[in-house]
Motif scaffolding. Sequence first.
Motif, PDB file in Angstrom:
ATOM      1  N   HIS A 163       0.835  -1.204   0.000  1.00 19.12           N
ATOM      2  CA  HIS A 163       0.000   0.000   0.000  1.00 19.12           C
ATOM      3  C   HIS A 163       0.868   1.252   0.000  1.00 19.12           C
ATOM      4  CE1 HIS A 163      -3.947  -1.790   0.561  1.00 19.12           C
ATOM      5  NE2 HIS A 163      -3.500  -2.514   1.577  1.00 19.12           N
ATOM      6  N   ASP A 164       1.864   1.270   0.888  1.00 19.21           N
ATOM      7  CA  ASP A 164       2.704   2.449   1.042  1.00 19.21           C
ATOM      8  C   ASP A 164       3.744   2.559  -0.068  1.00 19.21           C
ATOM      9  OD1 ASP A 164       1.435   3.299   3.468  1.00 19.21           O
ATOM     10  OD2 ASP A 164       2.438   1.622   4.456  1.00 19.21           O
ATOM     11  N   LEU A 165       4.235   1.428  -0.564  1.00 18.49           N
ATOM     12  CA  LEU A 165       5.129   1.465  -1.721  1.00 18.49           C
ATOM     13  C   LEU A 165       4.424   2.116  -2.904  1.00 18.49           C
ATOM     14  CD1 LEU A 165       6.588  -2.167  -1.506  1.00 18.49           C
ATOM     15  CD2 LEU A 165       7.718  -0.045  -0.777  1.00 18.49           C
ATOM     16  N   ASP A 166       3.198   1.717  -3.130  1.00 21.48           N
ATOM     17  CA  ASP A 166       2.408   2.277  -4.225  1.00 21.48           C
ATOM     18  C   ASP A 166       2.222   3.777  -4.051  1.00 21.48           C
ATOM     19  OD1 ASP A 166       0.383   2.114  -6.505  1.00 21.48           O
ATOM     20  OD2 ASP A 166      -0.909   2.791  -4.875  1.00 21.48           O
ATOM     21  N   LEU A 167       1.865   4.196  -2.848  1.00 23.09           N
ATOM     22  CA  LEU A 167       1.610   5.613  -2.592  1.00 23.09           C
ATOM     23  C   LEU A 167       2.876   6.453  -2.780  1.00 23.09           C
ATOM     24  CD1 LEU A 167      -0.215   7.888  -1.750  1.00 23.09           C
ATOM     25  CD2 LEU A 167       0.057   7.194   0.641  1.00 23.09           C
ATOM     26  N   VAL A 168       4.001   5.978  -2.267  1.00 22.02           N
ATOM     27  CA  VAL A 168       5.253   6.723  -2.397  1.00 22.02           C
ATOM     28  C   VAL A 168       5.679   6.816  -3.864  1.00 22.02           C
ATOM     29  CG1 VAL A 168       7.733   6.650  -1.896  1.00 22.02           C
ATOM     30  CG2 VAL A 168       6.052   6.337  -0.054  1.00 22.02           C
ATOM     31  N   LEU A 169       5.526   5.735  -4.608  1.00 19.15           N
ATOM     32  CA  LEU A 169       5.868   5.767  -6.034  1.00 19.15           C
ATOM     33  C   LEU A 169       4.996   6.765  -6.786  1.00 19.15           C
ATOM     34  CD1 LEU A 169       6.437   1.963  -6.782  1.00 19.15           C
ATOM     35  CD2 LEU A 169       8.175   3.766  -6.692  1.00 19.15           C
ATOM     36  N   LEU A 170       3.726   6.839  -6.431  1.00 14.13           N
ATOM     37  CA  LEU A 170       2.832   7.803  -7.074  1.00 14.13           C
ATOM     38  C   LEU A 170       3.202   9.237  -6.697  1.00 14.13           C
ATOM     39  CD1 LEU A 170      -0.643   6.030  -6.694  1.00 14.13           C
ATOM     40  CD2 LEU A 170       0.720   6.273  -8.776  1.00 14.13           C
ATOM     41  N   LEU A 171       3.631   9.452  -5.453  1.00 20.16           N
ATOM     42  CA  LEU A 171       4.009  10.790  -5.005  1.00 20.16           C
ATOM     43  C   LEU A 171       5.304  11.259  -5.670  1.00 20.16           C
ATOM     44  CD1 LEU A 171       3.248  10.501  -1.183  1.00 20.16           C
ATOM     45  CD2 LEU A 171       2.097  12.028  -2.781  1.00 20.16           C
ATOM     46  N   LEU A 172       6.286  10.365  -5.792  1.00 19.83           N
ATOM     47  CA  LEU A 172       7.591  10.758  -6.293  1.00 19.83           C
ATOM     48  C   LEU A 172       7.710  10.676  -7.805  1.00 19.83           C
ATOM     49  CD1 LEU A 172       9.988   9.123  -3.664  1.00 19.83           C
ATOM     50  CD2 LEU A 172       9.180  11.485  -3.772  1.00 19.83           C
ATOM     51  N   ARG A 173       6.985   9.768  -8.413  1.00 21.48           N
ATOM     52  CA  ARG A 173       7.056   9.547  -9.855  1.00 21.48           C
ATOM     53  C   ARG A 173       8.500   9.270 -10.291  1.00 21.48           C
ATOM     54  NH1 ARG A 173       2.557   7.706 -12.018  1.00 21.48           N
ATOM     55  NH2 ARG A 173       0.731   8.880 -11.326  1.00 21.48           N
ATOM     56  N   GLU A 174       9.180   8.429  -9.505  1.00 22.35           N
ATOM     57  CA  GLU A 174      10.545   8.019  -9.808  1.00 22.35           C
ATOM     58  C   GLU A 174      10.677   6.520  -9.591  1.00 22.35           C
ATOM     59  OE1 GLU A 174      13.963  10.656  -8.446  1.00 22.35           O
ATOM     60  OE2 GLU A 174      12.430  11.039  -6.916  1.00 22.35           O
ATOM     61  N   LYS A 175      11.602   5.929 -10.309  1.00 17.97           N
ATOM     62  CA  LYS A 175      11.941   4.538 -10.057  1.00 17.97           C
ATOM     63  C   LYS A 175      13.048   4.477  -9.008  1.00 17.97           C
ATOM     64  CE  LYS A 175      10.543   2.530 -14.454  1.00 17.97           C
ATOM     65  NZ  LYS A 175      10.942   1.670 -15.610  1.00 17.97           N
ATOM     66  N   PRO A 176      12.998   3.507  -8.111  1.00 20.39           N
ATOM     67  CA  PRO A 176      14.007   3.416  -7.048  1.00 20.39           C
ATOM     68  C   PRO A 176      15.421   3.269  -7.600  1.00 20.39           C
ATOM     69  CG  PRO A 176      12.137   1.993  -6.579  1.00 20.39           C
ATOM     70  CD  PRO A 176      11.967   2.469  -7.982  1.00 20.39           C
ATOM     71  N   LEU A 177      16.364   3.825  -6.851  1.00 18.86           N
ATOM     72  CA  LEU A 177      17.769   3.728  -7.209  1.00 18.86           C
ATOM     73  C   LEU A 177      18.414   2.533  -6.517  1.00 18.86           C
ATOM     74  CD1 LEU A 177      20.116   5.191  -8.683  1.00 18.86           C
ATOM     75  CD2 LEU A 177      20.503   6.470  -6.565  1.00 18.86           C
ATOM     76  N   ARG A 178      18.102   2.353  -5.231  1.00 17.77           N
ATOM     77  CA  ARG A 178      18.617   1.218  -4.463  1.00 17.77           C
ATOM     78  C   ARG A 178      17.745   1.026  -3.228  1.00 17.77           C
ATOM     79  NH1 ARG A 178      22.423   5.229  -4.324  1.00 17.77           N
ATOM     80  NH2 ARG A 178      22.398   6.488  -2.416  1.00 17.77           N
ATOM     81  N   TYR A 179      17.882  -0.145  -2.609  1.00 17.90           N
ATOM     82  CA  TYR A 179      17.075  -0.431  -1.423  1.00 17.90           C
ATOM     83  C   TYR A 179      17.769  -1.438  -0.542  1.00 17.90           C
ATOM     84  CZ  TYR A 179      15.803  -4.524  -4.209  1.00 17.90           C
ATOM     85  OH  TYR A 179      15.857  -5.661  -4.971  1.00 17.90           O
ATOM     86  N   SER A 180      17.336  -1.482   0.713  1.00 13.43           N
ATOM     87  CA  SER A 180      17.738  -2.535   1.644  1.00 13.43           C
ATOM     88  C   SER A 180      16.515  -2.897   2.466  1.00 13.43           C
ATOM     89  CB  SER A 180      18.880  -2.077   2.549  1.00 13.43           C
ATOM     90  OG  SER A 180      18.478  -0.968   3.339  1.00 13.43           O
ATOM     91  N   VAL A 181      16.458  -4.121   2.948  1.00 11.36           N
ATOM     92  CA  VAL A 181      15.288  -4.572   3.689  1.00 11.36           C
ATOM     93  C   VAL A 181      15.674  -5.678   4.658  1.00 11.36           C
ATOM     94  CG1 VAL A 181      14.670  -6.200   1.834  1.00 11.36           C
ATOM     95  CG2 VAL A 181      12.913  -5.468   3.468  1.00 11.36           C
ATOM     96  N   VAL A 182      15.093  -5.658   5.842  1.00 12.44           N
ATOM     97  CA  VAL A 182      15.269  -6.724   6.833  1.00 12.44           C
ATOM     98  C   VAL A 182      13.904  -7.067   7.395  1.00 12.44           C
ATOM     99  CG1 VAL A 182      17.626  -6.090   7.485  1.00 12.44           C
ATOM    100  CG2 VAL A 182      15.681  -5.067   8.694  1.00 12.44           C
TER     101      VAL A 182
END
Length: 319
Positions: A163-182
Amino acid sequence: MELNVGVVGVGVMGTYHAQVYAGLPGVRLVGVADPDPFRQAAIEQDLEVPAYPNPEDLLGKVQAVSIASPTSFHYEQARMFLEAGVHVLLEKPMTRTLREAQDLVRVAERRGVILQVGHIVRFYRAVGDLMQMVRNPWVLEARRMSNNRRIRDIGVVLDLMIHDLDLVLLLLREKPLRYSVVGRQVDGLDEFAQAVVDFPSGARALFTASRISPQAERSLTITQPGEVLRLDFNSEYTELSVHRSPPVHPDPDRTVPNGRTQVQTERIAIHNENPLRRQLKHFVDRIQKDEPPLVTLEDDLQALELALELSHALQPVSV
């Protein structure tokens, strides 16, 4: 002319879909499909519509369907209806793989029917207001916490964080550069996850999602030049808070004795007005009135792609 609709999968979310359709003007709920005889009986009693054991039983009876079955069934069921020329609202996440989702998009385009993904957060009125207020954000922090493990075929990233990934992508209109997750697993499924996603503009997004939290929380905080925006979601109202920094040359009279500068805060309570109803009405209006989509299928694919990448990369923290 009424639009004949059906619902596939009448668990918690699917039952809500059926109830909303039953009350929408210009719509006729003609039936639901679910393999559970107890759910069938409940819908037949409550909404007085036929309940069938198999999705195929709705073919020839419906012009549109909501699919709210477990994610593992989404691809097969959605493809069947799309190939039959039936418009489909498919609950998130679209499918288990990006390739399956891309295939559904191709089928919908080839058959000339509508495929819409059920990202309900898009239909909160406060989210629409927020879209107009965000400019060059530095940090975005989304927290989605609950104590509900009823979804057992996907982990917390695809269930909640998406839900939040979708919202942030819509707000920024950018593709991610890098990520980390645990994250952490319980009974073989990811139930807690934290992700950091960086974007080419320099914006950083922090995501926390949990299905094992003792206290529920749904919030989004955005820090940008001169102000901090915060959305606090609850069942009936969403509070939008705007915290503004003082002017560049602060007025000495606004400085409190301990040296801290006062910050102006504005709070607005926005009634949610049943976002599911707004979502389903949008779906129906796209069919009946040829209204344009709120977002594109490319947006849906990008949100799913990021969620799948984070889910696959998730390395549970050792106990």
